[in-house]
Structures are given as structure tokens and as C-alpha cells.
Design an enzyme around this catalytic site. Structure first.
Site: not given
Lengths: 338, 263
Positions: B53-55
Site C-alpha cells: 500500500f502506498e502509505a
């Protein structure tokens, strides 16, 4: 050599950012203060404000409320992906532009994922009231990172195609080593960073749980940093786990203990989203989208922001059962620490 | 496996998305239906699928439920590596993401996506007719994931000859080596899943090509809902309706609250 005629810096230039640190008191001193004091001391009209968190996670909501109460004009706001923090500042502009105004936004995303679009963003953008500079999440993160590294730019693999490069100050060059095209994104060095963290000591050593978002980079890139924390811990606690310190004390200017400081957004290990209140806040903009007056939104601000002295008073407006339910929901998310 | 007649367009998108994902690969997951498809793949044919996930969560088991944000606490519990946005995108840039799962409000025949604005660019950029959320991480995923899977609801207003704005580059203008010459990495759009069928992109032209038709649709009905001329594969495969078990997993195990898959 090409001269950078079109280049402009919207926060501090790399040289000014360096100078700001050279002249700054970097001592290890007690930086705890009230939010009112922190906002009045470190934010000025016209500043470029770097906003921490990611969408509705660990956004500096308490700080934005205090900024709205204080009133600021012509701010530039910089973030990768924002939700409620952006909405609270933008909503204040929709209520009374003479009291609070945003001049420009440098962003990758402004919406709420499963909670929908931002009605504040749509209103301000579609009425042409704010200057926009679109980037991507990685572009903005790399820009803050360049600023944090003391570099004027970072080379990145995006944006090299599509319309994002022409929407912003990206330079696409031929890489001198590979002969292929590559993007250079300019550093972002905000005047001030606003960041909410899980824990901090009084000197400003901060621990972040869950996503770091781009908070360490924004804090290190900015000339000043205001931090709010869920827990104010003894320095012994942070010093025992120095590798858990995501933001080191010299980068921080103000430490404010604000439990629920990212609410009604979420904060890892503390509370999950309050979707009902996000929708309630957004619903107050509905008449304005139909060309109507700002009365509903103004009553929201009168009740929840202008009508209270501190963020604690805002939190007191939620029933204890609701706050405890949102804490309980988050505790189910945390079977293992991370 | 009994096939069901009662399913929604979002449910068949999720089933199709999950089937494209391969076991033991890394998938960079965008918000919404891609999360549901990733969970379905993990619960069915791809237990070794690794979500990113990009976070900044790398490889979470997603055992505490469906995240409602790509930075959600649920993406971090049990993850092997937990950082922030720079780390996730640096890994992707390096080549760690086999698949990327992205969406958009508009798409053209080369798989370029718009999630920024509706209106006239550049003249109307500072006062768009409709302002959309912006790239988020989509344009980075489009630039650096090895293969991207796109999800777009299928109607004529969204499948356009000319986009208002190109946020996430696909096969650009379809010319030979267009992506490489522009400085992009990865092979670009690999599959497109819509509410009507599944598409790939013809290698020579980079153009959208129908390869599988959802129940109740025909080549003609799909073309009629598309604002440009579609290519059609020589052998079209009908896509089977979701099985009862797939629907049970989506409705009862993965998204019981109907956060992304509306009831």
C-alpha cells in the site's frame, strides 16, 4: 547553460531554507506550549504550510482548528494526500474569505477515499478561487524529501508523460548517465510544518505508528515545525528506543499535547474514523453547491470551532460512548504492533 | 461451483480483478475495488499474493478486515515492513511491484487515465468544470509498476477519444516504444476490467482490445457504450458469472458492510 527563468520557489528557496536552520535555536529545551501560542508564534500570513498525515489518517486536525480561530491570509498549502485538515482550512475560507484565505495549493490528492470527494475542494477549484499545482503522491513526497536532504531537487521516474509535467514545475531532462528521459522535481521547503504524531517528548522527539506518511520529511524540510501528540511521554521513553524516533528534536519548535488531535479522522492505536461526523461536516456545504448561502457551513464553524476555546472543547461535543466506540474499533485493528 | 444469477456489476469486476492477479507476486493496491479483489484473490487461488500500500505497508496479511483507506491501520497490522510514502514508491520505482491496480474517471483507447479534472486543459485548469481528487499515487504506479490492471465503469462518457486531462500514462499514443521513449518503466496497462468485459492492449498498436465478455453483453453492446473504435480479439471468451462461493466471500467475509461493493 540554461537559466532557470521560469523557476520560482513557493516556500523557502534551498538557500533560504539552509539559512533558516543556521539561525535557528536548535537547543534541547522544553518546547511544550499551548496550541494557541504555537500557531500564533510560528505561522504567518502568506506562509507555505506543509500538512502532515495521509488522507484522513493522522492529519493535524487540532492545529487546523486553531489556525481557523486565529485567522490567516494568502496561505500556500502543500501535501501529498489530504482529507479533513484541508477541508477545515478550506471551509473557513468558504465561510469568510476576509478572515481566512488560501492562495495556492500544491497537492497530489484531496478527497476522502471511501467517504467520497471533498465538497470544499470542488467548490473552491470550480469557482477558480485557489491556484492549483497538481503533482503525484510520490512527487510531493520526493519534493519534501529533497527539502529534507538539503537538495534543490530529486530525480524521479514520474512525471515524465501525460499532463502532470505541464501542470507544475517539473523539469524533464535527458539523464547524463543513461541517456533516457527523467523528471527532476524541485524541493519543497515549507515555512512551517503542521504534524500530529502518536507520541512526543517535551524536546520534540516524535514516535509515529502505522504510516509515517511523509511527516519526517516535511518536518525536516520546513523552517519550523508544530507537533501535536496523542501522548506526551518522558524523554527516557524516547531515548530508550531511539530508532523509533521518526522526527528528531532539532526539527521541532513546538510540542502540544492534544489527545484526539487527528479526530474525526483516524490515528493508529488510538481511534478509527468517525465517518458520521465527516459526512455531517460535508453536508453543511450542500447549499453552497447549489449557489446558496454559507449559513449551514457557518453554523457548523460557529458551533464546533469559533464557539469553543480549545480542541478539547471540540472533542467534548462528541458523546463519550462515540469516542469510546471509535477507540474500540481501532483496538480491533491492532492485533499485532507495527 | 454453482454460478449465480444475482450479482452486481461491482461484484463481477472484483471477481475478474482477483482472477488476473497471480499467486506469489507483489501487487501495489489502490483504494476501493482493488482492495476487495486483492482480498478475494488471497482467499481463493493466490494465498501467497503480497499486497503493498502506498502509505507504506508492505505485505500485510489483511487479517483484521477490509481497509477503507490505503493508509488505514488495517493495512499495517501484521505487515512485514512499515514505512511511509517515499519507501513504497521507491520500492516500486526499483521494480518490486509486479502489478499495480488503478482506476480513473475517464479512459482512452491506449489506457491513459484521467483522475484530475473534467474541462479544458490547459486553459481551464485553474477553473475546471468538475474537479476530481487528483493523481494520488496512480500516476506513479502507472509510471513504475511492471504491469497495471485498470478498473473503469463502462459507459460512453468515460470511454473517450480525447481525455480532458491525462493523469496516469498508459500506452500514450500507441506508437512503438512510446513508454520507453517517454522515460516510463514497466509494460504499462495489461488488463482493463469494466462493468461489461475484460480487455487487453494490442502489442503493436497499444490499443484497447476486447478479450472477454461479461454475461448479458455482446461485442455490439460494448462497442455502443464506447466513445472510440474497439479492437476485438479473434477468439472471445465469455466470462463466467461469479460463483455462489465467490459472492459469499465478497458479501460475508470481505466487505460485509458494503463499503466498496455496494449491496
Amino acid at each position: 547553460m540554461e537559466t532557470p527563468t521560469q523557476m520560482y520557489w513557493t516556500g523557502l528557496s534551498p538557500d533560504d531554507a539552509r539559512e533558516a536552520l543556521v539561525n535557528k535555536d536548535k537547543s534541547m529545551r522544553d518546547k511544550t506550549m499551548t496550541l494557541k501560542e504555537a500557531v500564533a508564534r510560528f505561522i504567518r500570513d502568506g506562509d507555505n504550510v506543509g500538512v502532515g498525515g495521509f488522507v484522513n489518517i493522522r492529519q493535524p486536525i487540532a492545529i487546523t482548528h486553531e489556525m481557523v480561530r486565529h485567522g490567516f491570509r494568502d496561505l500556500t498549502l502543500s501535501w501529498q494526500s489530504a482529507g479533513l485538515a484541508a477541508d477545515y482550512l478550506a471551509g473557513a475560507m468558504m465561510v469568510d474569505e476576509s478572515r481566512f484565505s488560501i492562495k495556492r495549493i500544491e497537492l497530489a490528492y484531496w478527497a476522502h477515499e471511501s467517504f467520497g470527494l471533498s465538497p470544499m475542494f470542488r467548490y473552491l477549484a470550480e469557482s477558480g478561487k485557489i491556484e492549483l499545482e497538481d503533482w503525484s503522491n510520490y512527487n510531493m513526497s520526493a519534493r519534501f524529501k529533497a527539502g529534507a536532504m538539503g537538495l534543490p531537487f530529486l530525480p524521479t521516474r514520474s512525471p515524465v508523460a501525460g499532463d502532470i509535467p505541464s501542470s507544475n514545475r517539473t523539469r524533464i531532462i535527458i539523464c547524463p548517465f543513461t541517456g533516457r528521459k527523467i523528471a527532476l522535481v524541485p524541493a519543497s521547503n515549507p515555512n512551517v510544518a503542521i504534524i500530529h504524531v502518536n507520541a512526543a517528548d517535551k524536546y520534540g522527539n516524535c514516535t509515529i505508528r502505522g504510516t509515517d506518511a511523509t511527516c519526517p520529511e516535511i518536518a525536516m524540510a520546513s523552517a519550523h515545525t508544530i507537533v501535536t501528540c496523542e501522548e506526551l511521554v518522558d524523554h527516557e521513553v524516547t531515548a530508550n528506543h531511539p530508532k523509533d524516533v521518526g522526527i528528531p528534536f532539532p526539527a521541532v519548535d513546538a510540542v502540544v499535547h492534544v489527545p484526539f488531535g487527528a479526530y474525526p479522522g483516524a490515528c493508529r492505536r488510538h481511534y478509527y474514523f468517525n465517518g458520521d461526523h465527516i459526512r455531517r461536516f460535508h453536508a453543511a456545504t450542500a447549499p453552497m453547491h447549489k449557489g446558496g448561502a454559507s449559513d449551514d457551513l457557518k453554523s457548523y464553524y460557529d458551533e464546533y470551532i469559533f464557539g469553543v476555546e480549545t480542541f478539547d472543547d471540540f472533542i467534548q461535543k462528541f458523546p463519550a460512548e462515540k469516542l469510546m466506540a471509535d477507540q474500540a474499533a481501532e483496538s480491533l485493528n491492532c492485533e499485532r504492533p507495527a | 461451483m454453482t454460478a449465480s444469477k444475482n450479482y452486481t456489476a461491482q461484484e463481477i469486476i472484483v471477481v475478474a480483478g482477483s482472477k488476473i492477479l497471480e499467486d506469489r507476486k507483489i501487487v501495489f493496491v489502490g483504494t476501493g475495488l482493488p482492495m476487495v479483489a486483492t482480498l478475494l484473490a488471497k482467499l481463493t487461488h493466490a494465498p501467497g499474493l503480497i499486497p503493498v500500500f502506498e502509505a507504506g505497508a508492505i505485505g500485510p496479511p489483511l487479517s483484521v478486515g477490509l481497509p477503507i483507506s490505503v493508509g488505514d491501520s488495517k493495512t499495517f497490522t501484521g505487515a512485514s515492513y512499515v514505512k511511509g510514502l517515499n519507501a513504497a514508491f521507491e520500492m516500486t520505482q526499483r521494480g518490486y511491484a509486479d502489478f499495480g491496480f488503478i482506476g480513473g474517471a475517464e479512459i482512452d483507447m491506449y489506457g491513459n487515465l484521467n483522475s484530475t479534472m473534467i474541462g479544458h486543459y490547459p486553459d481551464g485548469y485553474q477553473k475546471p468544470a468538475v474537479r476530481l481528487p487528483g493523481s494520488g499515487g496512480a500516476s506513479d504506479m502507472a509510471a513504475s509498476c511492471e504491469r497495471t490492471i485498470l478498473i473503469v465503469p463502462h459507459d460512453k462518457r468515460k470511454f473517450k477519444e480525447q481525455l480532458s486531462y491525462v493523469t496516469s500514462p498508459g500506452h500514450l499514443d500507441g506508437s512503438p516504444n512510446a513508454r520507453y521513449n517517454a522515460g516510463l518503466q514497466g509494460k504499462g496497462p495489461y488488463r482493463l476490467i469494466t462493468t461489461r468485459g475484460i480487455f487487453d492492449f494490442e502489442e503493436k498498436t497499444g490499443r484497447m482490445r476486447l478479450i472477454s465478455v461479461f454475461p448479458g453483453e455482446t461485442v455490439e453492446s460494448i462497442q455502443a457504450a464506447t466513445g472510440f473504435e474497439l479492437l476485438t480479439a479473434k477468439e472471445l471468451t465469455p466470462f463466467p458469472p461469479p460463483t455462489n462461493e465467490e459472492l459469499r466471500l465478497i458479501r460475508e467475509e470481505i466487505d460485509p458492510a458494503g463499503v466498496f461493493v455496494k449491496k
